[in-house]
Design a protein around this motif. Structure first.
Motif: not given
Length: 950
Positions: A31, A34, A37-38
């Motif tokens: 990840q 990350e 992605d958030r």
């Protein structure tokens, strides 16, 4: 048609494709993207919302509630009252999201009242949370105080974890110290309401429960929380509004009710993906979202690690193989399509299946597959640009206007000699610089994009001309005004690879034009706008005002007797005096007003966006006042006055000529009536304004002609039907017998300041009359006197009271000051000081019109009061309306509980009197016993009998 690559090209592309696939799997596994992605999750969350459940209600401790109940935390018996009312209303479950982990400031009795209310309800869920204990150097669970814990229907944790970027996305359905023993607060509410306990909980399990440390806060059943929308989606009722006696408690029947803080500075607000504009969401609303999510089975589950890797490989294999097999143009289409398909797939999984797949790793790999194709394309463009530059350099050296060429990023690539002279930069200095650097724009509409039209030229591959002349500084700081045109530089395929700017310097031409324009639109003596500019601005103001409900006003000002001054000083001195007048007029106006000189000694002031005609009247008065001080000119002291006529659009005219004409007519009417004044052209407005001025003047005279009188209304004690006092009521009786209502002249007195001498006269007269009655009938009557707001705020009330007591000889115990709730609450400290000082003299203080103000009961018990007077609005229907009866009963009970006498005013019928007697009211007054009487008539009544037997 697509082209299949040769074997070497295919192998050369296959190895990078395999490497990109491996990199994508590694990024997906650890990840590494990350944060991105958030960002994608937040973007989807903000657009994937749902209507909030209508069976969830928030009782909000908001600013309105703080204004009513005072500083937080409040006494806990108030919370007990709320729980009782929620229970009466039939709330299904009450989630009391407020920490009650320590004994309240009011002591154990207050806590007991709250815990008893919780026990009576039997449906209250209370929060628990973990807190670091510095003394013991460890975490500890904070529960409600024992009595509340025992009374609660259940306890639930209020633990929400922020991600590393400070945003709350996740919730945990179980948590606890060492072991997840507590259900989430919202889950506990659902279980109490009948949510099947046997139903499996959603969420990702904690695989480290067996190795968890007893001193750590442990969580289980992790979910991603889908929010209904931005903060404020759920039905919200103010705490203070719900506790209002008139508020219907049954609005919460069969509903989940969460009680919590939303006021700024109190609420445990957290940023969420849907907050927007940095607006955090209060903890109570987050719990409402979690409740709605669990009840409707909408929890979002993070995809497992194995599922994430498999899905990433599936999404990447086809586009990467296509990159290795097909030509660049086809790769662009395939990769671009998958760049849309991947986030779309993640969105579908989130919406339809409630599973979150982080797509950032796959998207990044697709983006990294472009550089080869992009690099080849850019190389071709660069070679072409170099060729074109050589041709342009030869061609453009002979052009008289400045010519600048840029690349696609608006960086300078070439400047001809004319452009070098214009900017002050040599070609070598400018190369590679942005346009903003060498053409430092002094005036631009949009910060950071002064050459947006150049970008438009490049994007549209078409010639674009700047809409307005550009104003910029050259290298030395000299300002230039130029007309700029941009044309695209295209490659062989017709695609814009840069722009060419043609710059014509029109600085000198514009300066000459500005000078001519200014001279044509401004008065050469005062430098104020002249008739031409005034009429243009007035026309524009009329056009703008036609689209709104506002007005335009013009003030036509003519200096009185200016010709005599002008003859005395000569034309030169007269011009200087006009300049000084113009300065004073501009000083008195707002920044957006226009002060113009028409000619001679005539000035006109234009007021736009007028919402109240008193603004024009106030400004006219200000002009008259500001012209009063003498003008000093060559050791001469000169005095000027002005006559001002006012007209208003659209009432007095719908065009420029009509407005000017009517303002001129009004000005001449002022001249006829004595000068140094102002007049509205509108007959009706002028009549109203003049009527108010006449009323103020008549009121001043009334004080001297003894037209103001005091009438007195008896106050009867119900226990023995005895007259114990009177209330002094002001009346204005003119010489011809006409009575001017107090509602008409009291506001004028307040506004003009006449209320101060008037109030002093009332105090002196009323206390003197009380002393006379004391001597005539040998009976001490309490004189109730109403205190006006302005007298209370600005007058020397304590000093006047001492003087009145000394002058009249009245016993201070016979004076009762009546003050309204709202007046006290405007300045509580000063109000309490005045009341206490008066009580030290021996007098009494009453709150008049009680029930119509907004005083807090916590303040009321601190006020040095003696009596509450129930407002007449609660008495009118007391014998017919149970709510009015209940309110009156509450006030009477509360007053007696505070040790106060309770009086009712406006008693007009026998049934009202009997109802008040039943409720235990102490004192009454009203037409049923007597209208307000002049002192002679009331003296006769008191002399006959001090008892009224009705």
């Amino acid at each position: 048609m697509r082209k299949v690559r040769s074997g070497n090209a295919w192998l050369g592309s296959l190895f990078p494709a395999v490497g990109l696939l491996i990199l994508g799997l590694l990024l997906s596994y650890n990840q590494g993207l990350e944060r991105f992605d958030r960002f994608l999750y937040d973007s989807l969350s903000r657009h994937i919302t749902r209507p909030p459940a209508d069976n969830i209600v928030i009782i909000a401790i908001d600013e309105e509630s703080l204004a009513k109940y005072g500083q937080w935390p409040w006494p806990r018996h108030i919370h007990g009252d709320l729980i009782d009312k929620l229970s009466v209303g039939g709330a299904k479950v009450i989630g009391f999201d407020i920490i009650i982990s320590e004994t309240g400031r009011e002591g154990s009795q207050d806590d007991t009242l709250f815990s008893e209310a919780v026990a009576r309800s039997g449906r209250v869920i209370m929060p628990v949370f973990a807190e670091w204990n510095p003394g013991r150097n460890r975490l500890q669970v904070r529960k409600p105080i024992p009595a509340v814990s025992a009374a609660a229907a259940g306890l639930g944790h209020v633990d929400f974890e922020l991600d590393s970027d400070g945003i709350m996305r996740r919730a945990f359905l179980n948590a606890g110290l060492g072991f997840p023993e507590w259900n989430a607060f919202s889950l506990e509410m659902l279980l109490f309401a009948g949510f099947p306990a046997s139903k499996p909980l959603p969420g990702r399990r904690n695989t480290s429960l067996d190795s968890a440390s007893p001193g750590n806060w442990v969580r289980d059943y992790e979910i991603l929380l889908p929010f209904t929308g931005k903060p404020g989606q759920f039905k919200r009722i103010s705490y203070a509004q719900f506790l209002d006696p008139d508020f219907d408690p049954y609005v919460v029947r069969d509903k989940f009710v969460l009680v919590g803080t939303t006021a700024s500075g109190l609420s445990d607000a957290l940023p969420t993906p849907v907050s927007g504009e940095s607006l955090p969401m209060s903890g109570v609303e987050i719990n409402a979202n979690l409740l709605d999510t669990l009840e409707n089975g909408l929890a979002v589950l993070p995809i497992s690690t194995a599922g994430r890797l498999s899905f990433t490989a599936l999404l990447l294999i086809f586009p990467l193989v296509a990159f290795a097999l097909f030509a660049n143009k086809t790769v662009q289409i395939v990769a671009g399509s998958f760049l849309v398909f991947i986030p779309l797939t993640a969105a579908l999984l989130l919406v339809k299946i409630h599973i979150w797949y982080p797509p950032a790793a796959a998207m990044l790999i697709l983006l990294l597959s472009y550089p080869v194709w992009v690099w080849n394309r850019l190389a071709q463009l660069v070679r072409k640009l170099f060729q074109e530059r050589d041709h342009a350099d030869i061609t453009l050296k002979s052009i008289g206007d400045g010519v600048i060429t840029t690349d696609a990023s608006c960086r300078v690539k070439y400047m001809n000699p004319a452009a070098e002279r214009l900017t002050g930069y040599s070609r070598r200095e400018a190369e590679g610089c942005r346009l903003e650097t060498i053409l430092r724009v002094a005036e631009k509409e949009e910060e950071g994009e002064p050459f947006a039209f150049v970008r438009q030229c490049i994007e549209t591959a078409d010639i674009v001309q700047q809409q307005e002349e550009a104003v910029f500084h050259d290298k030395s700081g000299r300002k230039h005004i130029a007309c700029v045109t941009a044309g695209p530089l295209k490659d062989h395929a017709g695609k814009a690879m840069g722009a060419v700017l043609g710059i014509s310097d029109v600085t000198e031409k514009n300066y000459a034009l500005e000078k001519l324009t200014y001279q044509a639109t401004h008065d050469f003596i005062t430098n104020l706008p002249n008739r031409s500019l005034l009429f243009d601005r007035l026309s524009q103001a009329i056009l703008r005002t036609r689209r709104s409900d506002k007005s335009v006003a013009i003030l036509f000002l003519d200096l009185d007797n200016f010709k005599k001054v002008n003859d005395q000083l000569g034309h030169s001195g007269g011009d200087r005096l006009l300049q000084m007048v113009g300065v004073r007029l501009k000083k008195a106006c707002r920044s957006g007003d226009t002060v113009a000189r028409l000619g001679g000694d005539e000035f006109v002031v234009l007021l736009e966006e007028v919402t109240d005609l008193r603004i024009a009247a106030t400004l006219a008065e200000k002009f008259i006042h500001i012209l009063q001080p003498p003008f000093m000119l060559d050791d001469h002291e000169l005095f000027l006055t002005a006559s001002i006529g006012i007209s208003v659009f659209p009432k007095d005219g719908t065009d420029v000529d009509m407005l000017m004409k009517n303002a001129d007519i009004a000005m001449y009417e002022v001249k006829k009536s004595g000068r140094n004044n102002y007049l509205f052209f509108s007959d009706r407005m002028n009549e109203l304004i003049q009527k108010r001025l006449r009323l103020e003047a008549e009121l001043r005279n009334a004080l001297n002609r003894a037209e103001l009188r005091l009438y007195y209304q008896p106050q009867i004690r119900l226990s023995d039907n005895r007259v114990i006092g009177v209330e002094a009521l002001l009346r204005w009786v003119k010489d011809d017998g006409r009575i001017i209502p107090p509602t008409l002249f009291i506001p004028v007195a307040e506004e003009s300041g006449l209320i101060l001498p008037l109030s002093e006269w009332v105090l002196q007269t009323a206390c003197g009359q009380a002393k006379i009655w004391q001597e005539q009938i040998n009976e001490s009557l309490r004189m109730s006197i109403n205190i006006s707001p302005r007298h209370f705020r600005e007058g020397n009330l304590p000093g006047q009271l001492i003087k009145v007591i000394r002058d009249t000889g009245i016993n201070p115990e016979n004076i009762d000051l009546e003050i309204t709730e709202g007046l006290i609450m405007q300045d509580i400290d000063r109000s309490v000081t005045i009341m206490r000082d008066f009580k030290l003299l021996g007098g009494t203080v009453s709150i008049d019109d009680f029930g119509t103000g907004y005083s807090s009961l916590s303040y009321l018990k601190q006020f040095p009061l003696d009596k509450l007077k129930i407002d007449k609005s609660f008495i009118d229907d007391i014998d017919r309306n149970r709510k009015d009866e209940g309110l009156a009963k509450t006030i009477i009970t509360m007053g007696h509980g505070l040790g106060l006498t309770v009086a009712a005013e406006g008693v007009e019928t026998r049934s009202q009197l009997e109802k008040l007697r039943q409720l235990g009211c102490d004192v009454v007054q009203g037409f049923y016993y007597s209208q307000p009487l002049p002192p002679e008539a009331l003296t006769s009544l008191l002399a006959k009998s001090q008892f009224i037997n009705k």
